[in-house]
Write a protein that holds these residues in place. Structure first.
Motif, mmCIF file in Angstrom:
data_model
loop_
_atom_site.group_PDB
_atom_site.id
_atom_site.type_symbol
_atom_site.label_atom_id
_atom_site.label_comp_id
_atom_site.label_asym_id
_atom_site.label_seq_id
_atom_site.Cartn_x
_atom_site.Cartn_y
_atom_site.Cartn_z
ATOM 1 N N ILE A 176 0.784 -1.172 0.038
ATOM 2 C CA ILE A 176 -0.082 -0.072 0.159
ATOM 3 C C ILE A 176 0.802 1.258 0.079
ATOM 4 C CG2 ILE A 176 -1.734 1.166 1.322
ATOM 5 C CD1 ILE A 176 -2.752 -1.834 -0.077
ATOM 6 N N ASP A 177 1.159 1.804 -1.325
ATOM 7 C CA ASP A 177 1.984 2.801 -1.489
ATOM 8 C C ASP A 177 0.955 4.217 -1.411
ATOM 9 O OD1 ASP A 177 3.581 4.789 -1.902
ATOM 10 O OD2 ASP A 177 4.328 4.186 -3.922
ATOM 11 N N GLU A 178 1.124 4.975 -0.098
ATOM 12 C CA GLU A 178 0.184 6.137 0.113
ATOM 13 C C GLU A 178 0.447 7.450 -0.903
ATOM 14 O OE1 GLU A 178 -1.542 7.023 3.813
ATOM 15 O OE2 GLU A 178 -1.377 4.731 4.330
ATOM 16 N N SER A 179 1.834 7.177 -1.556
ATOM 17 C CA SER A 179 2.250 8.355 -2.499
ATOM 18 C C SER A 179 1.352 8.085 -3.522
ATOM 19 C CB SER A 179 3.552 8.468 -2.651
ATOM 20 O OG SER A 179 3.969 6.953 -3.329
ATOM 21 N N LYS A 180 0.442 7.059 -3.882
ATOM 22 C CA LYS A 180 -0.304 6.998 -5.201
ATOM 23 C C LYS A 180 -1.393 7.731 -5.102
ATOM 24 C CE LYS A 180 1.296 2.039 -6.175
ATOM 25 N NZ LYS A 180 0.672 0.620 -6.449
ATOM 26 N N SER A 181 -2.073 7.994 -6.198
ATOM 27 C CA SER A 181 -3.520 8.519 -6.491
ATOM 28 C C SER A 181 -4.458 7.574 -5.638
ATOM 29 C CB SER A 181 -3.868 8.943 -7.770
ATOM 30 O OG SER A 181 -3.911 7.790 -8.337
ATOM 31 N N LYS A 183 -7.434 6.852 -7.053
ATOM 32 C CA LYS A 183 -7.568 5.873 -7.937
ATOM 33 C C LYS A 183 -6.749 4.508 -7.883
ATOM 34 C CE LYS A 183 -9.881 9.237 -10.958
ATOM 35 N NZ LYS A 183 -9.836 9.906 -12.061
ATOM 36 N N GLU A 184 -5.426 4.974 -7.916
ATOM 37 C CA GLU A 184 -4.326 3.791 -8.013
ATOM 38 C C GLU A 184 -4.757 2.845 -6.658
ATOM 39 O OE1 GLU A 184 -0.980 5.316 -10.522
ATOM 40 O OE2 GLU A 184 -1.263 6.245 -8.414
ATOM 41 N N LEU A 185 -4.611 3.696 -5.394
ATOM 42 C CA LEU A 185 -4.864 2.981 -4.214
ATOM 43 C C LEU A 185 -6.190 2.328 -4.145
ATOM 44 C CD1 LEU A 185 -3.832 5.938 -1.642
ATOM 45 C CD2 LEU A 185 -2.597 3.551 -1.880
ATOM 46 N N LYS A 186 -7.207 2.633 -4.682
ATOM 47 C CA LYS A 186 -8.491 2.145 -4.787
ATOM 48 C C LYS A 186 -8.286 0.504 -5.464
ATOM 49 C CE LYS A 186 -13.305 2.494 -5.984
ATOM 50 N NZ LYS A 186 -14.269 3.446 -6.695
ATOM 51 N N VAL A 187 -7.673 0.538 -6.588
ATOM 52 C CA VAL A 187 -7.323 -0.982 -7.171
ATOM 53 C C VAL A 187 -6.451 -1.671 -6.214
ATOM 54 C CG1 VAL A 187 -6.181 -1.808 -9.145
ATOM 55 C CG2 VAL A 187 -7.479 0.229 -9.539
ATOM 56 N N ASP A 188 -5.376 -0.986 -5.490
ATOM 57 C CA ASP A 188 -4.447 -1.777 -4.610
ATOM 58 C C ASP A 188 -5.175 -2.559 -3.470
ATOM 59 O OD1 ASP A 188 -2.272 -1.366 -6.182
ATOM 60 O OD2 ASP A 188 -1.549 0.368 -4.727
ATOM 61 N N PHE A 189 -6.458 -1.768 -2.991
ATOM 62 C CA PHE A 189 -7.057 -2.196 -2.000
ATOM 63 C C PHE A 189 -8.062 -3.220 -2.584
ATOM 64 C CE2 PHE A 189 -6.016 1.600 0.699
ATOM 65 C CZ PHE A 189 -5.698 0.870 1.852
ATOM 66 N N GLU A 190 -8.582 -3.172 -3.668
ATOM 67 C CA GLU A 190 -9.655 -4.056 -4.144
ATOM 68 C C GLU A 190 -8.704 -5.486 -4.300
ATOM 69 O OE1 GLU A 190 -11.110 -1.960 -7.640
ATOM 70 O OE2 GLU A 190 -12.736 -1.094 -6.500
ATOM 71 N N ASN A 191 -7.474 -5.312 -4.927
ATOM 72 C CA ASN A 191 -6.748 -6.500 -5.117
ATOM 73 C C ASN A 191 -6.322 -7.147 -3.665
ATOM 74 O OD1 ASN A 191 -6.795 -6.178 -7.887
ATOM 75 N ND2 ASN A 191 -4.610 -5.094 -7.728
ATOM 76 N N LEU A 192 -6.204 -6.284 -2.853
ATOM 77 C CA LEU A 192 -5.775 -6.823 -1.235
ATOM 78 C C LEU A 192 -6.782 -7.615 -0.677
ATOM 79 C CD1 LEU A 192 -4.038 -6.995 1.186
ATOM 80 C CD2 LEU A 192 -4.709 -4.780 1.814
ATOM 81 N N ILE A 193 -8.082 -7.147 -0.934
ATOM 82 C CA ILE A 193 -9.357 -7.467 -0.285
ATOM 83 C C ILE A 193 -9.610 -8.992 -1.131
ATOM 84 C CG2 ILE A 193 -11.853 -7.514 -0.270
ATOM 85 C CD1 ILE A 193 -11.312 -4.285 0.479
ATOM 86 N N SER A 194 -9.385 -8.993 -2.160
ATOM 87 C CA SER A 194 -9.654 -10.257 -2.946
ATOM 88 C C SER A 194 -8.727 -11.226 -2.371
ATOM 89 C CB SER A 194 -9.290 -10.058 -4.560
ATOM 90 O OG SER A 194 -10.376 -9.171 -5.203
ATOM 91 N N GLU A 195 -7.311 -10.889 -2.286
ATOM 92 C CA GLU A 195 -6.285 -11.828 -1.676
ATOM 93 C C GLU A 195 -6.833 -12.245 -0.205
ATOM 94 O OE1 GLU A 195 -1.702 -12.277 -0.410
ATOM 95 O OE2 GLU A 195 -2.546 -10.596 -1.837
ATOM 96 N N LEU A 196 -7.518 -11.223 0.270
ATOM 97 C CA LEU A 196 -7.846 -11.649 1.818
ATOM 98 C C LEU A 196 -9.066 -12.854 1.838
ATOM 99 C CD1 LEU A 196 -7.293 -8.143 3.515
ATOM 100 C CD2 LEU A 196 -6.112 -10.400 4.226
ATOM 101 N N GLN A 197 -9.875 -12.383 1.015
ATOM 102 C CA GLN A 197 -11.060 -13.469 0.628
ATOM 103 C C GLN A 197 -10.756 -14.845 0.579
ATOM 104 O OE1 GLN A 197 -14.178 -12.813 1.137
ATOM 105 N NE2 GLN A 197 -14.652 -10.708 0.688
ATOM 106 N N GLU A 198 -9.245 -14.954 -0.210
ATOM 107 C CA GLU A 198 -9.191 -16.396 -0.513
ATOM 108 C C GLU A 198 -8.339 -16.982 0.708
ATOM 109 O OE1 GLU A 198 -9.041 -18.096 -3.421
ATOM 110 O OE2 GLU A 198 -10.309 -16.581 -3.868
#
Length: 778
Positions: free
Chosen positions: A142-147, A149-164
């Motif tokens: 989670i790189d908070e220097s990102k925008s 929109k980019e962070l939103k994608v990162d979090f969505e990917n992270l949540i998908s991984e956590l679901q697994e």
């Protein structure tokens, strides 16, 4: 207890300080260190006694620690410290040496195969981050220097991984809720300006389609909220209470009197079809929207319409952007201006448009000051429209004139010290809206012929500003959203970690131990139920106490507002008296207007600040009582609790509704009274002003009390929901643990043969969750 559980539970339990002699400066033969480490990690609870009884074992231990090992607890402490040291100060080649040593112990039948597999899994180079770059698993950061929109994608990917990774359906649902929270965030842009400032043209250029203005909503006389969705339009009418206020204002203000007269003449008895007890709304044809919103439409329905909601599938709106397009600030209908300010108060960003040929009117300057000093506006973009009609030098003159006008107005309010703050939060961008619209609607040739590339219109600079302010790394709203998502994810991960830990404990136990635990659960049930009942009773008692306290705050508000009335009267009277004494003339009307407006708003801000402080202190004292009584249950709250921010709640919501309310009627009465005042009749002036203030403060006081009561109720409900949360979590955990225990007993034979595999699998999941949690905390 199986070996890896000994280590794992120890590793995630209390921290134990113990010096491990590890490293070339302390331990010359690093290979020998790992041989000794492998031997120390081999004993389990079942066979540790035969190890620590051997003098050779004790002697080997002295090579890596300065503490004696006399008991199982001592051995666990040493094993914990070894695991910690190896994980934090080890290279890949050294881990291979540890694996070789463990393999030797297995081949010599000192270490069972199942325990060997667990230890090798515990010291997996992939998990320790020691493997080659090519073989590393992809790591989510989670790189908070990102925008945003980019962070939103990162979090969505992270949540998908956590679901697994997750096993508990309850906690998977929590992850889904966090994802929905992220997806449902809205970013509101408020557009303001006087009539003919060019709002619609600029907005159409911004959205790339003529959705507002002459093509759809000509000469908009109403507030219009533009959202993303299937194209449709909905109009909302005034309710009876709001219409009555408009009629009352007409008794004092000629502009509103004419508005009411016109409306009644057009609608007659049909007025009651639209003005109902509750605000009436209807869907209308977008192509025919002008009939409801245009001041030039013959039906005059715009007089009855409070606001319009317009949905569009424009790409510009896809990222949760909503636009609040306002009627002109010089709208004669006070209530319409109040509705406008109510919505603007909730906007994340405000754009104020000024026509270059009519810039910095008194209305513009008053609005800019009001927005930055009294509303929740932290950043204001001033767009100078029709920039193509003047030179660059003239544009610069307009900007300087606006700044000078702001300074002069602040001085008249005795607030010139606020100039730096206001100018710091304002940015000026000139725009040629017409040329930008031509470029954005496929008519760029026409704009190019006029000498304007899209870069020259100013629209790109506005877009960059909006993107950075709403979604950039320095966006305050983005920061709050990201912190909220990280907090929610950490809490959910920690709950799943506890669930996995408990599962490991159960896997390590015999069937007899499990059945004994189940009996112990049954014994403790009644004790736990008594604790829950006592805490629920405490919650009821303190909730009633908090509600009673709100009633005392109502009296506090009454007294404070009474004092405020006296302050307003005294300020006006003193100024008039001083003016007569020094100049033999009455003060100017605009000065009296500024005195009354400033006194009311500053006074209300002070009252609300005191009210907020008292409420927060009360909630803190209740939270501290619960913290002391139920700390052993893991109860923590206090004023720093992330889920209960009374301070922020008040700051963001409390001013809405009465600082936005117009005081034109009161100001008008006082200004008129001062304009006919005489030096020898100041006592009469004093009495009349007091009467006017008392009359007009009644709705102000009612408004503040209603708002205070509503917000206080919401805060109380939120606060006690948080008070109850630890209790709910504790209850759920006990039920979950009991269910897990019962399931483990019922499936004991089936799972016992593969418990080693299950243990390793759970361990890997825990390590992964810990790594993610660590990243979220950073």
């Amino acid at each position: 207890m199986s070996l890896v559980n000994d280590y794992f539970l120890l590793y995630h339990g209390k921290h134990i300080e113990q010096k491990i002699t590890f490293g070339t400066e302390h331990y010359k033969n690093r290979d020998e260190f790992f041989e000794v480490a492998a031997l120390v990690l081999a004993p389990t609870r079942k066979d540790y006694e035969r190890y620590i009884s051997l003098d050779s074992f004790k002697k080997l231990i002295t090579h890596i620690t300065n503490k004696e090992v006399k008991s199982l607890d001592d051995l666990h402490q040493l094993q914990y410290c070894l695991i910690d040291s190896i994980e934090n100060d080890t290279k890949n080649c050294q881990i291979e040496k540890l694996h070789e040593s463990l393999e030797y112990l297995k081949n010599e039948n000192i270490l069972e195969t199942s325990n060997f597999n667990k230890l090798v899994s515990l010291f997996d180079p992939n998990e320790l981050g020691l493997c080659d770059e090519e073989s590393k698993e992809e790591k989510i950061e989670i790189d908070e220097s990102k925008s945003f929109k980019e962070l939103k994608v990162d979090f969505e990917n992270l949540i998908s991984e956590l679901q697994e990774i997750f096993k508990s359906e309850e906690f998977k649902d929590e992850l889904t809720n966090t994802k929905e929270y992220l997806e449902n965030q809205k970013f509101s842009i408020g557009i303001t300006g006087v009539m003919n400032a060019g709002k619609s043209t600029m907005l159409n250029a911004l959205m790339g389609e003529e959705i507002l203005g002459s093509a759809v909503v000509p000469e908009t006389a109403n507030l219009t909220i533009v959202k993303h969705g299937k194209p449709e339009a909905k109009v909302f009418y005034w309710n009876k209470q709001e219409w009555n206020r408009i009629e009352q204002a007409g008794n004092q203000l000629d502009s509103i009197k004419e508005f009411i007269k016109e409306t009644k003449k057009v609608f007659g008895d049909d007025l009651d079809k639209y003005i109902l007890d509750d605000s009436y709304s209807e869907n209308v044809d977008i192509k025919n929207l002008a009939a409801y919103t245009s001041a030039e439409a013959s039906g005059k329905k715009c007089n009855l319409v409070k606001y319009v909601e317009l949905k569009s599938n424009l790409k510009f709106l896809e990222d949760g952007i909503e636009i609040v397009d306002t009627p002109g600030l010089d709208d004669p209908v006070i209530q319409r201006e109040e509705i406008t300010k109510e919505y603007l108060n909730q906007c994340d960003l405000m754009l104020h448009l000024m026509n270059v040929s009519q810039s910095a009117t008194l209305k513009d300057v008053e609005f800019i000051i009001d927005a930055l000093l009294y509303q929740n506006v932290t950043k204001l973009l001033i767009v100078i429209t029709r920039a193509d009609t003047v030179t660059k030098e003239q544009l610069e003159e307009v900007i300087n004139y606006t700044k000078t006008s702001i300074e002069a107005q602040l001085k008249s309010q005795n607030k010139d010290s606020q100039l730096d703050y206001i100018l710091r939060n304002i940015k000026f961008i000139p725009i040629s809206g017409k040329m930008a619209l031509l470029h954005r609607t496929g008519r760029e040739e026409e704009a190019l012929k006029a000498g304007f590339k899209v870069e020259d219109t100013g629209i790109l600079e506005i877009e960059d500003y909006l993107t950075e302010t709403l979604f950039g790394k320095n966006s305050s709203k983005t920061d709050l959203i990201i912190k909220g998502v990280k907090t929610q994810l950490r809490k959910t991960i920690e709950k799943e970690l506890k669930s996995f830990n408990y599962e490991l404990i159960l896997l390590s136990k015999s069937k007899e131990e499990l059945e004994a635990d189940l009996k112990e659960f049954a014994k403790k049930k009644s004790t736990n139920e008594s604790i829950f009942e006592a805490m629920n009773e405490d919650i009821v008692v303190y909730k009633n106490d908090a509600k009673g306290y709100i009633l005392t705050l109502e009296t506090f508000l009454e007294n404070e507002l009474l004092d405020l009335q006296g302050i307003i009267k005294q300020r006006v009277f003193s100024d008039v008296k001083y003016s007569f004494e020094k100049t033999k003339k009455r003060p100017e009307s605009k000065r009296i207007k500024a005195i009354v407006e400033t006194a009311i708003k500053d006074g209300i801000v002070d009252v609300i600040r005191d009210y907020r402080y008292k409420f927060i202190k009360k909630s803190q004292s209740i939270g501290e009582v619960f913290e002391q009584k139920y700390q052993e249950m893991g109860f923590t709250i206090g004023h720093k609790n992330e889920n209960f921010d009374a301070r922020g709640f008040f700051q963001n919501d409390f001013k809405t509704g009465f600082l936005t309310s117009s005081n034109e009627i009161l100001i008008n009465k006082i200004v008129n009274e001062v304009s006919i005042s005489k030096d020898n009749k100041l006592a009469e002036l004093d009495r009349n002003i007091e009467t006017y203030i008392k009359e007009e403060f009644e709705p102000i006081e009612k408004n503040i009390k209603e708002k205070a009561e509503n917000i206080s109720k919401i805060l109380i409900d939120n606060f006690f929901e948080q008070i109850s949360e630890p209790l709910k979590v504790f209850e759920k955990k006990l039920l979950k643990d009991e269910k897990a225990l019962q399931e483990r007993i019922s499936s004991f034979e089936e799972n016992d043969s593969k418990k080693d595999e299950l243990t390793i699998e759970i361990h890997k999941k825990i390590k992964k969750l810990e790594a993610i949690n660590k990243e979220l905390k950073s």
